[in-house]
Design an enzyme around this catalytic site. Structure first.
Site, PDB file in Angstrom:
ATOM      1  CE1 TYR A 100      -3.762   2.465   0.835  1.00  0.00           C
ATOM      2  CE2 TYR A 100      -2.108   3.484   2.230  1.00  0.00           C
ATOM      3  CZ  TYR A 100      -3.328   3.533   1.593  1.00  0.00           C
ATOM      4  OH  TYR A 100      -4.104   4.657   1.691  1.00  0.00           O
ATOM      5  CD  GLU A 185      -5.959   4.472  -1.229  1.00  0.00           C
ATOM      6  OE1 GLU A 185      -6.082   4.700  -0.017  1.00  0.00           O
ATOM      7  OE2 GLU A 185      -6.891   4.032  -1.934  1.00  0.00           O
TER       8      GLU A 185
END
Length: 368
Positions: A100, A185
């Site tokens: 992530y 993101e």
């Protein structure tokens, strides 16, 4: 302004952040064409919401005919309350591991912050805090190579992979800064065949900076219900729960959402009817709540400029005009409270006197 995944990946590509091969499609035929040179592909519905895989919005296919069929099934369907108008067709990656990586604004620190984790993919919010890397960015320095290397080390990268990660992080910050983003993101950032690739993209641009970016696509984020509420001058946001909320004032509306969650319920929306909403506007707000098919409705009014008798009259008006198929809990306190309570009582409805009692009753009714 939120961007669709395919728009985010187009921006990533411009900033030399690796993304899977593929492209967007608005018809099954376009989807088949995008899959022509892909042995294994994934067809992903394009909506402004996460957890699409769990909702059935992502399909893995082999060959262009299967891609055509998958697109035919996804296009036009309603997913998480949003209509699928485009799909992204791209190569299926041989994923070895998921990570992530994000850059967002930290309101407390008043500066951008890097978020990274060795655990990526779905349910990132459930990743233990000790596995998250958080690093504020000094905007005078930006993301220097040593910072990229430091975070790469903390995620367990070494050698060529560490170099790839540092380059992706630097390019992600460059895009974040130049595009006035609130969020960039990558979830997941995948390791596939020794290459790091952005398998997903979530990009949010600061609305107040959009005038500086005329070249960016314009995305309408509001749902149909949100558009109707906006036209009425109401503050309305759809949420994922099943208890529809109407209150008057942002503070009391937020408090109502909190207390519903305190008793184990889930709000279906945020609807601030504001101060001074008349009978007609209140009745239309109720119509919007009913259109979302909730399990229960909670009306929480602290009468000031808004009069309790107007709210009661609006509710009775709607009740007489159409069948209300779900239980409605009403709390009325304040201006013309006695009149409002009496209007409801004359129509066989008891009003609650406290928010606590009303919220508890709404949660119980929604779970029956």
């Amino acid at each position: 302004m939120k961007l669709f995944e395919y728009m985010g990946k187009e921006l990533f590509d411009k900033y030399n952040i690796p993304v899977p091969k593929g492209g967007v499609a608005g018809t099954p035929e376009e989807a088949a064409k995008q899959a022509e040179n892909l042995e294994e592909a994934v067809v992903k519905s394009q909506i402004l919401s996460g957890k699409r895989g769990k909702a059935g919005g992502i399909k893995f296919v082999s060959g262009k005919e299967h891609a055509r069929q998958a697109a035919d099934e996804l296009l036009g369907m309603e997913l998480k309350g949003l209509k699928v108008e485009k799909v992204l067709v791209e190569e299926k990656l041989p994923i070895e591991k998921e990570f992530y990586l994000a850059i967002t604004l930290d309101g407390t620190l008043k500066k951008p912050i890097i978020l990274a984790s060795v655990e990526g993919g779905m349910d990132i919010e459930d990743v233990p805090e000790e596995k998250m890397v958080r690093h504020p960015i000094n905007t005078n320095l930006g993301v220097q190579p040593y910072l990229g290397k430091d975070i790469a080390d903390r995620l367990g990268f070494s050698g060529n992979q560490a170099k790839q990660f540092a380059k992706i992080l630097a390019n992600l910050y460059q895009a974040f800064k130049e595009l006035d983003a609130e969020l960039m993101e990558i979830n997941p950032l995948v390791l596939a065949a020794d290459k790091l690739i952005a398998a997903d993209a979530k990009v949010t641009i600061d609305d107040d900076a959009l005038y500086r970016h005329k070249d960016l696509p314009k995305v309408e984020e509001r749902t149909d219900a949100e558009k109707k509420a906006y036209a009425l001058g109401l503050s309305y946001v759809e949420l994922d729960g099943n208890i529809a909320i109407m209150a008057n004032g942002a503070g009391i509306t937020m408090a109502t959402l909190d207390i519903i969650q305190h008793y184990g319920g889930a709000p279906a929306n945020f609807l601030d009817a504001g101060g001074g909403a008349g009978v007609e506007a209140t009745a239309k707000a109720l119509e919007i709540l009913l259109s979302t098919n909730p399990k229960a409705i909670l009306i929480n009014i602290f009468g000031g400029i808004t009069r309790c008798d107007d709210v009661a009259t609006a509710f009775i008006t709607v009740k007489k005009q159409r069948k209300i198929p779900v239980p409605v809990v009403i709390r009325l306190v304040g201006t013309n409270e006695d009149k409002g309570v009496q209007i409801l009582k004359d129509n066989g409805i008891e009003a609650f006197g406290t928010m606590d009692e009303a919220a508890k009753a709404a949660v119980q009714l929604a779970t029956q």
